[in-house]
Design a protein around this motif. Structure first.
Motif, PDB file in Angstrom:
ATOM      1  N   PRO A   1      -6.103 -51.430 -12.817  1.00 52.64           N
ATOM      2  CA  PRO A   1      -7.522 -51.438 -13.171  1.00 52.64           C
ATOM      3  C   PRO A   1      -8.343 -50.598 -12.204  1.00 52.64           C
ATOM      4  O   PRO A   1      -7.919 -50.316 -11.080  1.00 52.64           O
ATOM      5  CB  PRO A   1      -7.897 -52.921 -13.048  1.00 52.64           C
ATOM      6  CG  PRO A   1      -6.966 -53.443 -12.004  1.00 52.64           C
ATOM      7  CD  PRO A   1      -5.668 -52.692 -12.190  1.00 52.64           C
ATOM      8  N   MET A   2      -9.512 -50.176 -12.635  1.00 55.73           N
ATOM      9  CA  MET A   2     -10.418 -49.458 -11.755  1.00 55.73           C
ATOM     10  C   MET A   2     -10.853 -50.383 -10.629  1.00 55.73           C
ATOM     11  O   MET A   2     -11.214 -51.537 -10.867  1.00 55.73           O
ATOM     12  CB  MET A   2     -11.638 -48.954 -12.538  1.00 55.73           C
ATOM     13  CG  MET A   2     -12.528 -48.002 -11.737  1.00 55.73           C
ATOM     14  SD  MET A   2     -13.924 -47.351 -12.705  1.00 55.73           S
ATOM     15  CE  MET A   2     -13.068 -46.276 -13.844  1.00 55.73           C
ATOM     16  N   VAL A   3     -10.830 -49.890  -9.397  1.00 56.49           N
ATOM     17  CA  VAL A   3     -11.122 -50.741  -8.246  1.00 56.49           C
ATOM     18  C   VAL A   3     -12.631 -50.925  -8.108  1.00 56.49           C
ATOM     19  O   VAL A   3     -13.425 -50.105  -8.598  1.00 56.49           O
ATOM     20  CB  VAL A   3     -10.527 -50.159  -6.956  1.00 56.49           C
ATOM     21  CG1 VAL A   3      -9.013 -50.035  -7.055  1.00 56.49           C
ATOM     22  CG2 VAL A   3     -11.157 -48.809  -6.610  1.00 56.49           C
TER      23      VAL A   3
ATOM     24  N   THR B   1      -8.216 -43.071  -4.590  1.00 57.16           N
ATOM     25  CA  THR B   1      -7.943 -43.666  -5.895  1.00 57.16           C
ATOM     26  C   THR B   1      -8.023 -42.637  -7.011  1.00 57.16           C
ATOM     27  O   THR B   1      -7.271 -42.718  -7.975  1.00 57.16           O
ATOM     28  CB  THR B   1      -8.913 -44.817  -6.222  1.00 57.16           C
ATOM     29  OG1 THR B   1     -10.261 -44.365  -6.033  1.00 57.16           O
ATOM     30  CG2 THR B   1      -8.674 -45.999  -5.301  1.00 57.16           C
ATOM     31  N   GLY B   2      -8.927 -41.678  -6.915  1.00 62.04           N
ATOM     32  CA  GLY B   2      -9.019 -40.706  -7.994  1.00 62.04           C
ATOM     33  C   GLY B   2     -10.234 -39.822  -7.843  1.00 62.04           C
ATOM     34  O   GLY B   2     -10.800 -39.678  -6.764  1.00 62.04           O
ATOM     35  N   TYR B   3     -10.642 -39.229  -8.978  1.00 59.71           N
ATOM     36  CA  TYR B   3     -11.772 -38.309  -9.011  1.00 59.71           C
ATOM     37  C   TYR B   3     -12.769 -38.793 -10.049  1.00 59.71           C
ATOM     38  O   TYR B   3     -12.399 -39.157 -11.163  1.00 59.71           O
ATOM     39  CB  TYR B   3     -11.300 -36.891  -9.346  1.00 59.71           C
ATOM     40  CG  TYR B   3     -10.249 -36.389  -8.385  1.00 59.71           C
ATOM     41  CD1 TYR B   3     -10.596 -35.804  -7.174  1.00 59.71           C
ATOM     42  CD2 TYR B   3      -8.896 -36.546  -8.688  1.00 59.71           C
ATOM     43  CE1 TYR B   3      -9.620 -35.372  -6.292  1.00 59.71           C
ATOM     44  CE2 TYR B   3      -7.909 -36.113  -7.801  1.00 59.71           C
ATOM     45  CZ  TYR B   3      -8.289 -35.532  -6.606  1.00 59.71           C
ATOM     46  OH  TYR B   3      -7.306 -35.117  -5.716  1.00 59.71           O
ATOM     47  N   LEU B   4     -14.039 -38.798  -9.668  1.00 64.11           N
ATOM     48  CA  LEU B   4     -15.090 -39.264 -10.559  1.00 64.11           C
ATOM     49  C   LEU B   4     -16.020 -38.102 -10.853  1.00 64.11           C
ATOM     50  O   LEU B   4     -16.617 -37.521  -9.943  1.00 64.11           O
ATOM     51  CB  LEU B   4     -15.875 -40.415  -9.929  1.00 64.11           C
ATOM     52  CG  LEU B   4     -17.003 -41.006 -10.760  1.00 64.11           C
ATOM     53  CD1 LEU B   4     -16.459 -41.626 -12.037  1.00 64.11           C
ATOM     54  CD2 LEU B   4     -17.775 -42.043  -9.956  1.00 64.11           C
ATOM     55  N   THR B   5     -16.133 -37.740 -12.137  1.00 65.99           N
ATOM     56  CA  THR B   5     -17.016 -36.670 -12.568  1.00 65.99           C
ATOM     57  C   THR B   5     -18.217 -37.265 -13.295  1.00 65.99           C
ATOM     58  O   THR B   5     -18.062 -38.096 -14.191  1.00 65.99           O
ATOM     59  CB  THR B   5     -16.297 -35.686 -13.514  1.00 65.99           C
ATOM     60  OG1 THR B   5     -15.177 -35.118 -12.814  1.00 65.99           O
ATOM     61  CG2 THR B   5     -17.230 -34.581 -13.964  1.00 65.99           C
ATOM     62  N   ILE B   6     -19.394 -36.844 -12.888  1.00 61.58           N
ATOM     63  CA  ILE B   6     -20.646 -37.306 -13.484  1.00 61.58           C
ATOM     64  C   ILE B   6     -21.365 -36.095 -14.082  1.00 61.58           C
ATOM     65  O   ILE B   6     -21.410 -35.013 -13.460  1.00 61.58           O
ATOM     66  CB  ILE B   6     -21.564 -37.976 -12.448  1.00 61.58           C
ATOM     67  CG1 ILE B   6     -20.848 -39.131 -11.749  1.00 61.58           C
ATOM     68  CG2 ILE B   6     -22.867 -38.441 -13.088  1.00 61.58           C
ATOM     69  CD1 ILE B   6     -20.591 -40.329 -12.618  1.00 61.58           C
ATOM     70  N   ALA B   7     -21.911 -36.248 -15.265  1.00 58.48           N
ATOM     71  CA  ALA B   7     -22.719 -35.195 -15.895  1.00 58.48           C
ATOM     72  C   ALA B   7     -23.834 -35.859 -16.689  1.00 58.48           C
ATOM     73  O   ALA B   7     -23.781 -37.062 -16.971  1.00 58.48           O
ATOM     74  CB  ALA B   7     -21.852 -34.315 -16.797  1.00 58.48           C
ATOM     75  N   ARG B   8     -24.834 -35.035 -17.061  1.00 57.91           N
ATOM     76  CA  ARG B   8     -25.990 -35.619 -17.740  1.00 57.91           C
ATOM     77  C   ARG B   8     -26.368 -34.784 -18.960  1.00 57.91           C
ATOM     78  O   ARG B   8     -26.263 -33.559 -18.971  1.00 57.91           O
ATOM     79  CB  ARG B   8     -27.170 -35.705 -16.785  1.00 57.91           C
ATOM     80  CG  ARG B   8     -28.277 -36.621 -17.276  1.00 57.91           C
ATOM     81  CD  ARG B   8     -29.295 -36.926 -16.203  1.00 57.91           C
ATOM     82  NE  ARG B   8     -30.172 -38.009 -16.610  1.00 57.91           N
ATOM     83  CZ  ARG B   8     -31.192 -38.451 -15.887  1.00 57.91           C
ATOM     84  NH1 ARG B   8     -31.469 -37.910 -14.711  1.00 57.91           N
ATOM     85  NH2 ARG B   8     -31.942 -39.454 -16.347  1.00 57.91           N
ATOM     86  N   ASN B   9     -26.806 -35.495 -19.980  1.00 55.85           N
ATOM     87  CA  ASN B   9     -27.221 -34.841 -21.227  1.00 55.85           C
ATOM     88  C   ASN B   9     -28.685 -34.455 -21.147  1.00 55.85           C
ATOM     89  O   ASN B   9     -29.552 -35.097 -21.724  1.00 55.85           O
ATOM     90  CB  ASN B   9     -26.968 -35.782 -22.417  1.00 55.85           C
ATOM     91  CG  ASN B   9     -27.193 -35.092 -23.737  1.00 55.85           C
ATOM     92  OD1 ASN B   9     -26.901 -33.912 -23.890  1.00 55.85           O
ATOM     93  ND2 ASN B   9     -27.707 -35.831 -24.713  1.00 55.85           N
ATOM     94  N   VAL B  10     -28.961 -33.397 -20.405  1.00 52.22           N
ATOM     95  CA  VAL B  10     -30.349 -32.917 -20.229  1.00 52.22           C
ATOM     96  C   VAL B  10     -30.376 -31.434 -20.526  1.00 52.22           C
ATOM     97  O   VAL B  10     -29.517 -30.684 -20.050  1.00 52.22           O
ATOM     98  CB  VAL B  10     -30.835 -33.172 -18.797  1.00 52.22           C
ATOM     99  CG1 VAL B  10     -32.227 -32.576 -18.602  1.00 52.22           C
ATOM    100  CG2 VAL B  10     -30.859 -34.651 -18.506  1.00 52.22           C
TER     101      VAL B  10
END
Length: 263
Positions: free
Chosen positions: A88-90, A254-263
């Motif tokens: 599971p995601m920590v 643990t990993g890589y987190l990518t964030i983006a926005r619908n703007v």
């Protein structure tokens, strides 16, 4: 880091979807037992008999007189006590997802790659309404059981299937946040502008650089803004008589987190 808001009320009094009650934790030192009100459990310190009207903070002795304290399930407890169908995601990564996207009461979230369901449950406990897709029917059943344990059955719609095959049936611009924990996340990110409200966020978790790069390229291709990726890493600190320093235990990647926005 995790938001422990419980929109469903007291965990020890809410019914589960099977008609039972949400289990509570019985804690003593390093021992924790998850027990449903009205049930009993044998332990190495004696039999615990939990009354129907149990409340957080109560003290319950075993038949041998060993006292346990009742504790309501909090957000981080879900990570340890949900039935697992994989890794599971920590909690720290869940905290980043919620913090980076601002998930809050009233938000609608589309999630893919339910797995154990810790992320979906945590977002629901922060006040969001979650629709989550899991391809494996057995995993989906486990996730539904876990939603009942987390007290969020009414707030998380666990659907069995591939979200890519259901995108055309989803109402356009109806989600505030899109969260993905799947190997084919890039193909779903391509639909983010159609699924998200103006200003909505995409959050993609991946343990691998290759799939993360594909996600970033897909986000740029459909002109999502503020696309950024961070490696999620954390080191514990060690304090002893010799001094203080980061722990020499393995690096906490643990990993890589990518964030983006619908703007």
């Amino acid at each position: 880091m995790e938001d422990d808001t419980d929109p469903t009320g007291d965990a020890e009094t809410e019914p589960g979807d099977d008609g039972g009650r949400i289990p509570v934790l019985l804690v003593r030192d390093d021992r924790e037992f998850l027990i449903e009100p009205g049930e009993e459990m044998g332990t190495d310190l004696g039999v615990l008999d939990v009354p129907d009207d149990v409340e957080s903070g109560d003290t319950i002795p075993t038949h041998l007189g060993e006292a346990f304290t009742v504790r309501r399930l909090r957000g981080p407890d879900l990570f340890h006590h949900f039935e697992r169908t994989g890794a599971p995601m920590v909690p720290r990564d869940i905290g980043l997802v919620i913090g980076e996207t601002g998930i809050a009461r009233g938000d609608r979230v589309l999630d893919a790659g339910t797995g154990t369901g810790v992320l979906a449950a945590s977002m629901a406990r922060a006040g969001a309404s979650v629709v989550t897709y899991e391809r494996d029917p057995d995993f989906a059943d486990v996730a539904r059981t876990n939603m009942a344990l987390g007290g969020v059955t009414e707030d998380v719609d666990v659907r069995t299937g591939d979200v890519r095959e259901e995108i055309e049936t989803l109402e356009p611009s109806s989600f505030d946040v899109l969260t993905l924990d799947t190997g084919d996340a890039a193909s779903i990110v391509s639909h983010a502008p159609d699924l998200l409200v103006e200003g909505g966020f995409v959050a993609v978790y991946s343990p691998f650089i290759e799939s993360t790069r594909a996600v970033v390229e897909a986000a740029r291709e459909v002109e999502l803004s503020n696309v950024r990726t961070r490696e999620t890493i954390q080191r514990e600190m060690q304090f002893d008589d010799r001094g203080s320093r980061p722990s020499t235990a393995p690096v906490g990647h643990t990993g890589y987190l990518t964030i983006a926005r619908n703007v």
